[in-house]
Each structure stands twice: as C-alpha cells, then as structure tokens.
Design an enzyme around this catalytic site. Structure first.
Site: not given
Length: 290
Positions: A90, A214
């Site tokens: 990530d 997010g």
C-alpha cells in the site's frame, strides 16, 4: 502460488469481477500477526476474497518484506484458509520499494508517485508496471493526491482530473487506479465531499477498476454511491484501529492486573471481526444509488 486449497493471487480477477458486478473488494490493512489472523479467519468465514494491505511503515515495524510474506503464507496454511488472498503493498513510495515487495512474494503493489508532476508519475509507474507484469503482479497507481496521514505524514487533497487519469492509464497499462476525489486517510473532521460526477466519468472512460482510499468516516450511503459510480476496491485501516483500541482500552480498565500481551491484544478481536463483517456486507450491496 497455491497453498493447500488456497490461491495466493494478484488482484486482477477479483477487481474485474467486482467492477463487472457492481460491488467492492475489501482491502484491510494489517498491523501485526494478530490482525492478519483475524482478517483471514473472518473473511474465510464469509467466503469472500480479500486484499491484505501492507504499508511501508508496517513492513519496517514487522521486520521486512519477506517476514510479512512468510507470516501470511504460514497463516494461510495453518488456518486452512480457502479464499483468494492478495498481498498488496500500500502506497509504495519508490520503484525500489515495489521491486523489493515483488521479489519477496507480494502479489500486488501500489506505486504512489502522485506527489510528482504527471509526466514523472507516468515514468515511475511505467517502470513498476513493466517489472510487476513480468512477475504476474498487479499494479495500482494514484492520480491527484489523497489527503490525510501517510504513516504520520500529513498530506493535502488534490483532486484528479479525467484527462490526467486517461493519460496515465494509457501510458502505463496499470491494472487499477486510485483517483483522488475528496477522500482522506485517517480521521477526518467534517463532511467528506466526494466528487461523484468525476468518479462516474472516469469509470465510464476506463476499463480498469477504480480504488477508494480513506474509507474511514465515509457514510454508508456515500460508500454505496461510490460503488455505483465505479469504485471496485475500498481500503480500510483506521476503522479497525479505532474499534480495536476501544475494546483494548475497556479491557485494560476492567482488568488492570493483566499483563499478558496475548490477552491484551486479543481483547480487540471481536470488535475487529464485527467491523469486518459490517464492511463486507456494505461493500457487497449491489443496489444502485443514483
């Protein structure tokens, strides 16, 4: 790579299926062995494929790329996990970081060169794609800049444009794209203003799946709307951290003589698994929100 009855796989087929059938694959970021075990167990119970997100900060914290891969492989074998599992870097910050992850056995990587001007983002992303595809590894890229905390570094939101997304994908042959459209990493105070119109335009003009970073703090309604606008993968980390922390805090308060770290960490297991079930149910909802 086949481990028992389980395929350790890249993200291509699972994300293309999600895009085609209008649902989202969950990426749950890991933080330690226990979290990895909880995620694998619960997603296996739900019979759903999962992407295990691993940040560079987590890799450093846990000892290295190979340690992460060997730990996940061991858990898959010992727990008899039968679902497709993808190990994903990530926000890889460099070509070298992505190469290290691929060489260690990661099956997917994100190269985040979004802090650079678009031509440099394209140059870096293209190099990662060439190396990754030669090793059957999928690549995610970012256009614009998603705000919030990146392992403690605060960033500003810079929304993506349709033109920049089209240019990067055409020039790099990347497998999935995270266009910055108003979401942030970590906690966000106030109402998130996601640009669903641009999201729909990007999805309409691209064949590859779109990714929403997010996911914490976005209402269920907006999550459903994002999926209907083409989001095929949603990243969750902070929400798991918050529910785990709350459970552990209560446990320590009520059991202040307990010092066994196994008991302390495990006190958050139920909260994590409950949140995983909640998110998976939400992400699989195929109702179209106009």
């Amino acid at each position: 790579m086949i481990l028992g009855d389980t395929m350790l796989t890249n993200s291509k087929e699972m994300l293309l299926s999600a895009k085609k059938n209008n649902y989202a694959i969950a990426q749950f970021n890991i933080n330690n062995l226990e979290w990895t075990k909880y995620i694998l167990e619960e997603m296996n119970n739900l019979k759903a494929p999962v992407i295990l997100g691993v940040s560079e900060g987590t890799i450093q914290y846990m000892g290295g790329y190979k340690t992460i891969v060997n730990m996940i492989n061991g858990l898959i074998a010992d727990l008899k996990i039968e679902i497709p599992v993808c190990i994903h870097l990530d926000h890889g910050s460099s070509i070298d970081s992505c190469i290290q992850a691929i060489d260690a056995g990661f099956t997917s990587v994100m190269i985040d060169a979004s802090k650079y001007p678009l031509p440099e983002n394209i140059r870096i992303t293209r190099q990662v794609v060439l190396y990754a595809h030669a090793n059957d590894v999928t690549v995610e890229a970012e256009v614009g800049h998603i705000g919030g905390n990146e392992d403690g570094v605060r960033g500003q939101i810079l929304n993506a444009t349709l033109e920049d997304c089209l240019e990067l994908v055409k020039a790099t042959n990347v497998d999935s794209l995270a266009p910055a459209l108003g979401s942030v990493h970590g906690l966000y105070k106030g109402e998130l203003n996601l640009d669903f119109e641009i999201m729909k335009q990007i999805n309409k003009n691209l064949e590859i799946p779109l990714v929403l970073h997010g996911g914490t703090g976005i209402s269920d309604h907006k999550i459903k709307q994002a999926i209907s606008c083409g989001i095929s993968k949603i990243n969750i980390n902070t929400e798991l951290q918050l529910v785990w922390y709350q459970a552990v805090k209560e446990y320590i308060t009520e059991n202040n003589e307990v010092y066994d770290p196994r008991k302390v960490i495990a006190s958050g297991e139920k909260n994590i698994k409950d949140k995983i079930r909640e998110k998976q149910k939400l992400f699989m909802n195929q109702q179209i929100i106009n």
